[in-house]
Design a protein around this motif. Structure first.
Motif, short mmCIF file in Angstrom:
data_model
loop_
_atom_site.label_atom_id
_atom_site.label_comp_id
_atom_site.label_asym_id
_atom_site.label_seq_id
_atom_site.Cartn_x
_atom_site.Cartn_y
_atom_site.Cartn_z
N GLY A 23 35.35 32.29 -4.89
CA GLY A 23 35.89 31.40 -4.42
C GLY A 23 34.65 30.53 -4.20
N CYS A 24 33.45 31.10 -3.78
CA CYS A 24 32.76 30.32 -3.57
C CYS A 24 31.71 29.56 -4.88
N LEU A 25 31.85 30.23 -5.66
CA LEU A 25 31.44 29.43 -7.46
C LEU A 25 32.29 28.52 -7.74
N LEU A 26 33.44 28.53 -7.35
CA LEU A 26 34.03 27.47 -7.82
C LEU A 26 34.02 26.17 -7.03
N LEU A 27 33.57 26.44 -5.69
CA LEU A 27 33.86 25.31 -5.07
C LEU A 27 32.38 24.60 -5.96
N VAL A 28 31.50 25.79 -5.45
CA VAL A 28 30.62 24.73 -6.63
C VAL A 28 30.49 23.95 -8.03
N ALA A 29 31.20 25.07 -8.64
CA ALA A 29 31.71 24.12 -9.69
C ALA A 29 32.22 22.78 -9.42
N PHE A 30 33.19 23.12 -9.02
CA PHE A 30 34.47 21.20 -8.71
C PHE A 30 32.98 20.30 -7.32
N ALA A 31 32.38 20.86 -7.03
CA ALA A 31 31.90 19.78 -6.16
C ALA A 31 30.42 19.18 -7.32
N PHE A 32 30.03 20.06 -8.05
CA PHE A 32 29.26 20.00 -9.17
C PHE A 32 30.17 18.71 -10.02
N ALA A 33 31.31 18.54 -10.22
CA ALA A 33 31.68 17.72 -11.12
C ALA A 33 32.38 16.45 -10.76
N MET A 34 32.31 16.42 -9.03
CA MET A 34 32.79 15.58 -8.28
C MET A 34 31.14 14.38 -8.06
#
Length: 264
Positions: free
Chosen positions: A153-164
């Motif tokens: 879940g934390c890695l998914l958040l970081v991946a989405f934030a990287f895109a944003m």
């Protein structure tokens, strides 16, 4: 005596990575030496948790603990998405003060300062995630799945934030002031963040708003976080979150790089 023409050295992928990592470390050091920004990363998630839990908890869920279990995964998303605005604000500051003009005189890959700023800001998102989870646990929140699911879940958040953050970077390059980046960023992100199921269930909203909430990428990300941290089916929301992150990156990363090249 005739001058000898020496062709410019072509940059290799390895050089691009090395330059980007070096400048990413510069961004990390800026966070460390900027106490206001560091305090903001700590205090903002805590403020969200306290206010939303104890103001809305009794009215929405019948109790603060029940609402904390529902809202904390969403507040994780909210904190990290808003933290991406820092990328654009710092870029705008650096460009306006002439720092990027100095980078042009160095023998580095031209887009490395942009990539370095974005990579360095990944630490901001990690800090935001850890503070939100840590303070949430102080208030009584518990992960009901497993350590592996929580890390995912934390890695998914970081991946989405990287895109944003590529959207934030585009604003940072196009808008002349950090205050302007914050203004336009909030105008874009507020409907995405609060027009979602972060704070309330989708079925409690009017039909016209539900239509938007159900296709909102932040809704998919919030559902994925709830599934990975609290429990429930995770495959579909995780898949859609990753697809949205890839789409956001594919659109805004080239636009940010092109705008950066024009301005610098």
């Amino acid at each position: 005596m005739t001058a000898t023409f020496v062709p410019a050295r072509r940059s290799s992928p390895l050089m691009a990575v090395q330059n980007s990592v070096t400048l990413a470390w510069r961004s990390v050091l800026k966070i460390k030496t900027n106490p206001e920004d560091l305090w903001g990363l700590w205090l903002q998630p805590i403020m969200y948790l306290v206010l939303f839990t104890y103001v809305f908890g009794g009215a929405i869920a019948g109790g603060t603990h029940q609402y904390l279990e529902f809202s904390l995964p969403g507040i994780l998303v909210l904190s990290v998405v808003f933290a991406t605005l820092g990328t654009g604000m710092m870029l705008s500051q650096d460009i306006s003060t002439g720092v990027f003009d100095r980078f042009r005189t160095l023998p580095i890959v031209r887009w490395a300062p942009l990539a370095g700023a974005i990579l360095g800001d990944l630490l901001r998102y990690v800090i935001s995630i850890l503070v939100t989870l840590g303070f949430g646990m102080i208030l009584g929140y518990r992960v009901h799945t497993s350590v592996v699911a929580a890390v995912m879940g934390c890695l998914l958040l970081v991946a989405f934030a990287f895109a944003m953050c590529w959207l934030s970077a585009l604003l940072g390059v196009l808008v002349k002031t950090a205050q302007g980046v914050q203004l336009y960023g909030f105008l874009f992100m507020f409907p995405l963040v609060f027009g979602s199921n972060i704070l309330t269930a989708t079925n409690s909203m009017p039909g016209w708003l539900q239509a938007f909430v159900k296709i909102n990428p932040v809704t998919y990300l919030t559902e994925a976080e709830r599934a990975l941290l609290t429990g429930g089916p995770a495959a579909i929301p995780v898949e859609r979150s990753l697809l949205w992150a890839a789409a956001i990156f594919a659109v805004f990363a080239p636009l940010a790089v092109a705008a950066y090249r024009r301005r610098t």
